[in-house]
Design a protein around this motif. Sequence first.
Motif, PDB file in Angstrom:
ATOM      1  N   ARG A   1      14.982   0.152  -6.091  1.00 26.09           N
ATOM      2  CA  ARG A   1      14.928   0.690  -4.735  1.00 26.09           C
ATOM      3  C   ARG A   1      16.322   0.776  -4.120  1.00 26.09           C
ATOM      4  O   ARG A   1      16.668   1.749  -3.450  1.00 26.09           O
ATOM      5  CB  ARG A   1      13.988  -0.139  -3.857  1.00 26.09           C
ATOM      6  CG  ARG A   1      12.510   0.130  -4.132  1.00 26.09           C
ATOM      7  CD  ARG A   1      11.614  -0.482  -3.070  1.00 26.09           C
ATOM      8  NE  ARG A   1      11.718  -1.931  -3.017  1.00 26.09           N
ATOM      9  CZ  ARG A   1      10.989  -2.773  -3.757  1.00 26.09           C
ATOM     10  NH1 ARG A   1      10.090  -2.302  -4.605  1.00 26.09           N
ATOM     11  NH2 ARG A   1      11.138  -4.074  -3.639  1.00 26.09           N
TER      12      ARG A   1
ATOM     13  N   THR B   1       0.820  -1.212   0.000  1.00 26.26           N
ATOM     14  CA  THR B   1       0.000   0.000   0.000  1.00 26.26           C
ATOM     15  C   THR B   1       0.857   1.266   0.000  1.00 26.26           C
ATOM     16  O   THR B   1       0.388   2.326  -0.378  1.00 26.26           O
ATOM     17  CB  THR B   1      -0.941   0.028   1.222  1.00 26.26           C
ATOM     18  OG1 THR B   1      -0.154  -0.075   2.400  1.00 26.26           O
ATOM     19  CG2 THR B   1      -1.941  -1.102   1.159  1.00 26.26           C
ATOM     20  N   ASN B   2       2.112   1.151   0.402  1.00 25.32           N
ATOM     21  CA  ASN B   2       3.017   2.296   0.417  1.00 25.32           C
ATOM     22  C   ASN B   2       3.759   2.473  -0.904  1.00 25.32           C
ATOM     23  O   ASN B   2       4.524   3.409  -1.054  1.00 25.32           O
ATOM     24  CB  ASN B   2       4.048   2.152   1.540  1.00 25.32           C
ATOM     25  CG  ASN B   2       3.421   2.222   2.910  1.00 25.32           C
ATOM     26  OD1 ASN B   2       2.355   2.786   3.077  1.00 25.32           O
ATOM     27  ND2 ASN B   2       4.077   1.651   3.879  1.00 25.32           N
ATOM     28  N   MET B   3       3.561   1.567  -1.819  1.00 28.33           N
ATOM     29  CA  MET B   3       4.291   1.593  -3.080  1.00 28.33           C
ATOM     30  C   MET B   3       3.555   2.429  -4.113  1.00 28.33           C
ATOM     31  O   MET B   3       2.335   2.504  -4.111  1.00 28.33           O
ATOM     32  CB  MET B   3       4.480   0.180  -3.643  1.00 28.33           C
ATOM     33  CG  MET B   3       5.263  -0.720  -2.755  1.00 28.33           C
ATOM     34  SD  MET B   3       6.967  -0.209  -2.729  1.00 28.33           S
ATOM     35  CE  MET B   3       7.652  -1.426  -1.658  1.00 28.33           C
ATOM     36  N   ARG B   4       4.330   3.033  -4.989  1.00 27.33           N
ATOM     37  CA  ARG B   4       3.776   3.793  -6.106  1.00 27.33           C
ATOM     38  C   ARG B   4       4.421   3.266  -7.376  1.00 27.33           C
ATOM     39  O   ARG B   4       5.629   3.071  -7.434  1.00 27.33           O
ATOM     40  CB  ARG B   4       4.093   5.267  -5.911  1.00 27.33           C
ATOM     41  CG  ARG B   4       3.557   6.134  -7.017  1.00 27.33           C
ATOM     42  CD  ARG B   4       3.783   7.585  -6.699  1.00 27.33           C
ATOM     43  NE  ARG B   4       3.488   8.360  -7.891  1.00 27.33           N
ATOM     44  CZ  ARG B   4       3.875   9.600  -8.069  1.00 27.33           C
ATOM     45  NH1 ARG B   4       4.578  10.206  -7.152  1.00 27.33           N
ATOM     46  NH2 ARG B   4       3.575  10.228  -9.176  1.00 27.33           N
ATOM     47  N   THR B   5       3.642   3.030  -8.393  1.00 22.93           N
ATOM     48  CA  THR B   5       4.153   2.517  -9.656  1.00 22.93           C
ATOM     49  C   THR B   5       4.539   3.679 -10.560  1.00 22.93           C
ATOM     50  O   THR B   5       3.765   4.621 -10.736  1.00 22.93           O
ATOM     51  CB  THR B   5       3.095   1.646 -10.357  1.00 22.93           C
ATOM     52  OG1 THR B   5       2.754   0.564  -9.487  1.00 22.93           O
ATOM     53  CG2 THR B   5       3.622   1.098 -11.659  1.00 22.93           C
ATOM     54  N   LEU B   6       5.750   3.604 -11.093  1.00 26.96           N
ATOM     55  CA  LEU B   6       6.255   4.620 -12.019  1.00 26.96           C
ATOM     56  C   LEU B   6       6.788   3.923 -13.263  1.00 26.96           C
ATOM     57  O   LEU B   6       7.234   2.784 -13.196  1.00 26.96           O
ATOM     58  CB  LEU B   6       7.394   5.419 -11.382  1.00 26.96           C
ATOM     59  CG  LEU B   6       7.087   6.190 -10.109  1.00 26.96           C
ATOM     60  CD1 LEU B   6       8.373   6.760  -9.527  1.00 26.96           C
ATOM     61  CD2 LEU B   6       6.121   7.315 -10.401  1.00 26.96           C
ATOM     62  N   THR B   7       6.789   4.627 -14.357  1.00 25.33           N
ATOM     63  CA  THR B   7       7.402   4.118 -15.572  1.00 25.33           C
ATOM     64  C   THR B   7       8.763   4.769 -15.716  1.00 25.33           C
ATOM     65  O   THR B   7       8.882   5.991 -15.627  1.00 25.33           O
ATOM     66  CB  THR B   7       6.534   4.461 -16.797  1.00 25.33           C
ATOM     67  OG1 THR B   7       5.243   3.873 -16.598  1.00 25.33           O
ATOM     68  CG2 THR B   7       7.153   3.946 -18.073  1.00 25.33           C
TER      69      THR B   7
ATOM     70  N   SER C   1      12.207  -4.254  -9.234  1.00 23.03           N
ATOM     71  CA  SER C   1      11.852  -3.188  -8.302  1.00 23.03           C
ATOM     72  C   SER C   1      12.848  -3.094  -7.155  1.00 23.03           C
ATOM     73  O   SER C   1      13.204  -2.003  -6.708  1.00 23.03           O
ATOM     74  CB  SER C   1      10.442  -3.407  -7.741  1.00 23.03           C
ATOM     75  OG  SER C   1       9.479  -3.262  -8.763  1.00 23.03           O
TER      76      SER C   1
END
Length: 91
Positions: free
Chosen positions: A38, A4-10, A34
Motif C-alpha cells: 500500500r 470491507t474496503n480491501m480487495r485481495t490481489l495476487t 500488505s
Amino acid sequence: MKATNMRTLTVSLTPRQAEMMQSAVEKGSYASNSEVVRDALRLWEQREEVRELELARLKKAYDEGMASGEGREISADGLLAELKAEARKRG
C-alpha cells in the motif's frame, strides 16, 4: 482502512523484492506485507500526480511558445551575444 474496503490481489515479485519486503516487516518498518504494498502504491500515485502536473506545465509552455509568434534562426554565437547584451542592460 476498513477490511470491507480491501480487495485481495495476487502479485508476483522477484525474489529480491520479496526479501526486501519481508525484511522491512521483520525490522518493524511495516506491520505487514500488505502495508508495504500500500505504501509503494501511494508513492506511485504521488509520482503519477507529479508527472501529470509536469506534463500540463510543459503543454502550457509549448502552447505559449507557439502563440508567441514566428520563430527565427539564430546561431549559438548570436544567441550568446544577445544574452550578454541583455545582461549588460540590466547592470
